[in-house]
Design a protein around this motif. Structure first.
Motif, PDB file in Angstrom:
ATOM      1  N   GLY A   1       0.782  -1.232   0.000  1.00 49.16           N
ATOM      2  CA  GLY A   1       0.000   0.000   0.000  1.00 49.16           C
ATOM      3  C   GLY A   1       0.812   1.278   0.000  1.00 49.16           C
ATOM      4  N   ARG A   2       2.041   1.221   0.466  1.00 50.16           N
ATOM      5  CA  ARG A   2       2.877   2.417   0.494  1.00 50.16           C
ATOM      6  C   ARG A   2       4.331   2.023   0.232  1.00 50.16           C
ATOM      7  NH1 ARG A   2       3.849   4.485   6.691  1.00 50.16           N
ATOM      8  NH2 ARG A   2       4.873   2.596   7.494  1.00 50.16           N
ATOM      9  N   ALA A   3       5.137   3.038  -0.082  1.00 43.02           N
ATOM     10  CA  ALA A   3       6.564   2.823  -0.328  1.00 43.02           C
ATOM     11  C   ALA A   3       7.321   3.940   0.358  1.00 43.02           C
ATOM     12  CB  ALA A   3       6.859   2.813  -1.821  1.00 43.02           C
ATOM     13  N   CYS A   4       8.471   3.587   0.927  1.00 35.67           N
ATOM     14  CA  CYS A   4       9.252   4.547   1.703  1.00 35.67           C
ATOM     15  C   CYS A   4      10.725   4.508   1.295  1.00 35.67           C
ATOM     16  CB  CYS A   4       9.157   4.242   3.204  1.00 35.67           C
ATOM     17  SG  CYS A   4       7.478   4.220   3.865  1.00 35.67           S
ATOM     18  N   GLY A   5      11.377   5.638   1.494  1.00 35.15           N
ATOM     19  CA  GLY A   5      12.815   5.722   1.363  1.00 35.15           C
ATOM     20  C   GLY A   5      13.376   5.239   0.042  1.00 35.15           C
ATOM     21  N   PRO A   6      14.388   4.365   0.105  1.00 34.98           N
ATOM     22  CA  PRO A   6      15.039   3.876  -1.120  1.00 34.98           C
ATOM     23  C   PRO A   6      14.103   3.135  -2.059  1.00 34.98           C
ATOM     24  CG  PRO A   6      16.384   3.407   0.818  1.00 34.98           C
ATOM     25  CD  PRO A   6      15.058   3.886   1.331  1.00 34.98           C
ATOM     26  N   ILE A   7      13.109   2.437  -1.485  1.00 38.55           N
ATOM     27  CA  ILE A   7      12.151   1.712  -2.341  1.00 38.55           C
ATOM     28  C   ILE A   7      11.367   2.698  -3.200  1.00 38.55           C
ATOM     29  CG2 ILE A   7      10.131   0.213  -2.336  1.00 38.55           C
ATOM     30  CD1 ILE A   7      11.134  -1.010   0.257  1.00 38.55           C
ATOM     31  N   LEU A   8      10.918   3.776  -2.583  1.00 40.42           N
ATOM     32  CA  LEU A   8      10.189   4.801  -3.332  1.00 40.42           C
ATOM     33  C   LEU A   8      11.085   5.458  -4.374  1.00 40.42           C
ATOM     34  CD1 LEU A   8       7.644   6.488  -3.756  1.00 40.42           C
ATOM     35  CD2 LEU A   8       8.425   7.994  -1.912  1.00 40.42           C
ATOM     36  N   GLU A   9      12.327   5.677  -4.012  1.00 42.30           N
ATOM     37  CA  GLU A   9      13.265   6.280  -4.961  1.00 42.30           C
ATOM     38  C   GLU A   9      13.505   5.373  -6.164  1.00 42.30           C
ATOM     39  OE1 GLU A   9      17.722   8.331  -4.982  1.00 42.30           O
ATOM     40  OE2 GLU A   9      16.918   7.379  -3.166  1.00 42.30           O
ATOM     41  N   ASN A  10      13.566   4.064  -5.916  1.00 44.14           N
ATOM     42  CA  ASN A  10      13.724   3.110  -7.022  1.00 44.14           C
ATOM     43  C   ASN A  10      12.495   3.104  -7.935  1.00 44.14           C
ATOM     44  OD1 ASN A  10      16.273   2.307  -6.161  1.00 44.14           O
ATOM     45  ND2 ASN A  10      15.443   0.686  -4.841  1.00 44.14           N
ATOM     46  N   ILE A  11      11.320   3.286  -7.335  1.00 45.73           N
ATOM     47  CA  ILE A  11      10.095   3.356  -8.149  1.00 45.73           C
ATOM     48  C   ILE A  11      10.149   4.558  -9.081  1.00 45.73           C
ATOM     49  CG2 ILE A  11       7.596   3.694  -8.075  1.00 45.73           C
ATOM     50  CD1 ILE A  11       7.580   2.153  -5.430  1.00 45.73           C
ATOM     51  N   CYS A  12      10.595   5.691  -8.562  1.00 42.82           N
ATOM     52  CA  CYS A  12      10.675   6.906  -9.381  1.00 42.82           C
ATOM     53  C   CYS A  12      11.706   6.781 -10.496  1.00 42.82           C
ATOM     54  CB  CYS A  12      11.005   8.105  -8.510  1.00 42.82           C
ATOM     55  SG  CYS A  12       9.698   8.547  -7.336  1.00 42.82           S
ATOM     56  N   ASN A  13      12.678   5.882 -10.319  1.00 39.93           N
ATOM     57  CA  ASN A  13      13.713   5.712 -11.340  1.00 39.93           C
ATOM     58  C   ASN A  13      13.350   4.685 -12.406  1.00 39.93           C
ATOM     59  OD1 ASN A  13      15.423   7.590 -10.104  1.00 39.93           O
ATOM     60  ND2 ASN A  13      16.340   6.046  -8.762  1.00 39.93           N
ATOM     61  N   THR A  14      12.195   4.042 -12.273  1.00 42.91           N
ATOM     62  CA  THR A  14      11.795   3.043 -13.268  1.00 42.91           C
ATOM     63  C   THR A  14      11.267   3.715 -14.535  1.00 42.91           C
ATOM     64  OG1 THR A  14       9.572   2.906 -12.301  1.00 42.91           O
ATOM     65  CG2 THR A  14      11.234   1.350 -11.486  1.00 42.91           C
ATOM     66  N   ASN A  15      11.366   2.993 -15.630  1.00 42.78           N
ATOM     67  CA  ASN A  15      10.864   3.519 -16.908  1.00 42.78           C
ATOM     68  C   ASN A  15       9.349   3.661 -16.897  1.00 42.78           C
ATOM     69  OD1 ASN A  15      13.432   3.682 -18.091  1.00 42.78           O
ATOM     70  ND2 ASN A  15      13.356   1.536 -18.742  1.00 42.78           N
ATOM     71  N   GLU A  16       8.653   2.737 -16.201  1.00 46.57           N
ATOM     72  CA  GLU A  16       7.190   2.808 -16.156  1.00 46.57           C
ATOM     73  C   GLU A  16       6.717   4.108 -15.506  1.00 46.57           C
ATOM     74  OE1 GLU A  16       8.901   0.233 -15.131  1.00 46.57           O
ATOM     75  OE2 GLU A  16       8.314  -1.457 -16.436  1.00 46.57           O
ATOM     76  N   PHE A  17       7.370   4.474 -14.402  1.00 44.98           N
ATOM     77  CA  PHE A  17       6.972   5.713 -13.722  1.00 44.98           C
ATOM     78  C   PHE A  17       7.296   6.929 -14.585  1.00 44.98           C
ATOM     79  CE2 PHE A  17       7.768   9.361 -10.997  1.00 44.98           C
ATOM     80  CZ  PHE A  17       6.662   9.358 -10.176  1.00 44.98           C
ATOM     81  N   TYR A  18       8.481   6.972 -15.151  1.00 46.39           N
ATOM     82  CA  TYR A  18       8.900   8.118 -15.957  1.00 46.39           C
ATOM     83  C   TYR A  18       7.971   8.302 -17.167  1.00 46.39           C
ATOM     84  CZ  TYR A  18      11.884  11.123 -18.813  1.00 46.39           C
ATOM     85  OH  TYR A  18      12.356  12.133 -19.597  1.00 46.39           O
ATOM     86  N   MET A  19       7.692   7.202 -17.872  1.00 47.81           N
ATOM     87  CA  MET A  19       6.844   7.294 -19.058  1.00 47.81           C
ATOM     88  C   MET A  19       5.407   7.635 -18.700  1.00 47.81           C
ATOM     89  SD  MET A  19       8.574   6.939 -21.824  1.00 47.81           S
ATOM     90  CE  MET A  19       7.213   6.594 -22.946  1.00 47.81           C
ATOM     91  N   SER A  20       4.874   6.975 -17.659  1.00 49.00           N
ATOM     92  CA  SER A  20       3.480   7.224 -17.289  1.00 49.00           C
ATOM     93  C   SER A  20       3.276   8.668 -16.846  1.00 49.00           C
ATOM     94  CB  SER A  20       3.059   6.266 -16.169  1.00 49.00           C
ATOM     95  OG  SER A  20       3.131   4.929 -16.596  1.00 49.00           O
ATOM     96  N   TYR A  21       4.218   9.192 -16.064  1.00 45.13           N
ATOM     97  CA  TYR A  21       4.107  10.569 -15.579  1.00 45.13           C
ATOM     98  C   TYR A  21       4.068  11.558 -16.741  1.00 45.13           C
ATOM     99  CZ  TYR A  21       5.380  14.846 -13.043  1.00 45.13           C
ATOM    100  OH  TYR A  21       5.400  16.120 -12.529  1.00 45.13           O
ATOM    101  N   HIS A  22       4.988  11.442 -17.668  1.00 46.65           N
ATOM    102  CA  HIS A  22       5.042  12.386 -18.786  1.00 46.65           C
ATOM    103  C   HIS A  22       3.904  12.157 -19.782  1.00 46.65           C
ATOM    104  CE1 HIS A  22       9.123  12.839 -17.145  1.00 46.65           C
ATOM    105  NE2 HIS A  22       9.103  14.032 -17.699  1.00 46.65           N
ATOM    106  N   LEU A  23       3.480  10.919 -19.950  1.00 41.38           N
ATOM    107  CA  LEU A  23       2.356  10.658 -20.860  1.00 41.38           C
ATOM    108  C   LEU A  23       1.059  11.215 -20.297  1.00 41.38           C
ATOM    109  CD1 LEU A  23       3.126   7.029 -22.102  1.00 41.38           C
ATOM    110  CD2 LEU A  23       3.237   9.148 -23.421  1.00 41.38           C
ATOM    111  N   PHE A  24       0.873  11.157 -18.986  1.00 43.16           N
ATOM    112  CA  PHE A  24      -0.309  11.772 -18.383  1.00 43.16           C
ATOM    113  C   PHE A  24      -0.292  13.289 -18.580  1.00 43.16           C
ATOM    114  CE2 PHE A  24      -1.117   7.977 -15.532  1.00 43.16           C
ATOM    115  CZ  PHE A  24      -2.380   7.728 -16.032  1.00 43.16           C
ATOM    116  N   ILE A  25       0.881  13.897 -18.517  1.00 37.15           N
ATOM    117  CA  ILE A  25       0.978  15.342 -18.760  1.00 37.15           C
ATOM    118  C   ILE A  25       0.573  15.668 -20.201  1.00 37.15           C
ATOM    119  CG2 ILE A  25       2.579  17.284 -18.901  1.00 37.15           C
ATOM    120  CD1 ILE A  25       4.161  16.054 -16.629  1.00 37.15           C
ATOM    121  N   VAL A  26       1.077  14.879 -21.149  1.00 40.61           N
ATOM    122  CA  VAL A  26       0.735  15.110 -22.555  1.00 40.61           C
ATOM    123  C   VAL A  26      -0.752  14.860 -22.797  1.00 40.61           C
ATOM    124  CG1 VAL A  26       1.201  14.382 -24.914  1.00 40.61           C
ATOM    125  CG2 VAL A  26       3.076  14.552 -23.286  1.00 40.61           C
TER     126      VAL A  26
END
Length: 265
Positions: A202-227
């Motif tokens: 249900g939640r992510a903290c610290g290094p785990i959350l940082e690793n999520i932000c560094n994944t391609n899925e997060f990067y692509m989904s974030y920018h695609l939602f903006i577009v």
């Protein structure tokens, strides 16, 4: 027989008349182009394409992120997966509908512009034609209000992903600070209501959350939602232009159809 010089002069005069006639014909045809509807159609097609294409891929990436990091039990996010799949089917319908509707509005713009400017002779219109134009005005207003809601709804995932990204930036800035450990900084997806409170983890903290932000899925989904959000905004602008163009043409058609229109100026 006519002298050669007179014959050549007559031929040149005829050619100049033909060129002048072609030029006037081109100017007349260009005068009948509904430029506002044309710009709105291009903007509408572009906006809908961005919204549907980027939104579809971004939703797929969001499901992948949730399954891998926030809800490892399939039953916890089963309803969300069904809703996202339904939204993807709705996206297909929206793309098809607006492709046809844009073409119809552009054709209606050509019809009303030609009638208003009397490009094909004396002004002629029927009650059926005015009724159809009025129907398009009403339908375009309804779609414009609906797309304002879509535009606002498309900003919700952008807000959610922005909060996650900003939290990751905070973790990075605190890595050198010993007094504030990064493990205490968390993001709980359950608070957004997209997964139930009993979802694990249900939640992510610290290094785990940082690793999520560094994944391609997060990067692509974030920018695609903006577009996709920008595409929804472009569609709203296109519908506003359609509103102004169809309302103006309908008002002029309604006014010129009156027998005493010339006495009202």
């Amino acid at each position: 027989m006519k002298p050669a010089m007179e014959t050549a002069a007559e031929e040149n005069a005829e050619q100049s008349q033909e060129k002048k006639g072609c030029f006037e014909c081109c100017i007349k045809c260009l005068g009948g182009v509904p430029y506002a509807s044309l710009v709105a159609t291009i903007l509408c097609f572009s906006g809908v394409a961005l919204f549907c294409g980027c939104g579809h891929v971004a939703l797929t990436g969001t499901v992948s992120i949730l399954e891998q990091h926030f809800s490892t039990t399939p039953t916890d996010h089963a309803l969300l997966s069904e809703v996202i799949q339904l939204m993807q089917y709705v996206i297909y319908g929206i793309a098809s509908f607006f492709f046809l509707y844009g073409i119809i509005l552009l054709a209606e713009g050509f019809y009303t512009t030609s009638a208003v400017k009397e490009l094909h002779g004396e002004f002629k219109t029927t009650a059926c034609g005015r009724c159809i134009s009025g129907m398009f005005v009403f339908l375009t207003y309804v779609l414009g209000v609906a797309w304002l809601g879509v535009f606002g709804f498309s900003a919700v995932p952008v807000f959610m992903f922005y909060n996650i990204w900003s939290t990751c930036e905070v973790i990075k800035s605190y890595q050198a600070n010993v007094t504030v450990p990064g493990d205490q900084i968390c993001v709980d997806i359950r608070q957004y209501g997209i997964i139930p409170w009993n979802a694990v983890p249900g939640r992510a903290c610290g290094p785990i959350l940082e690793n999520i932000c560094n994944t391609n899925e997060f990067y692509m989904s974030y920018h695609l939602f903006i577009v996709a959000c920008a595409g929804a905004g472009a569609t709203v602008i296109a519908l506003l232009i359609y509103m102004m163009a169809t309302t103006y043409n309908y008002a002029v058609l309604k006014f010129k159809s009156r027998e005493d229109c010339c006495t009202k100026f």
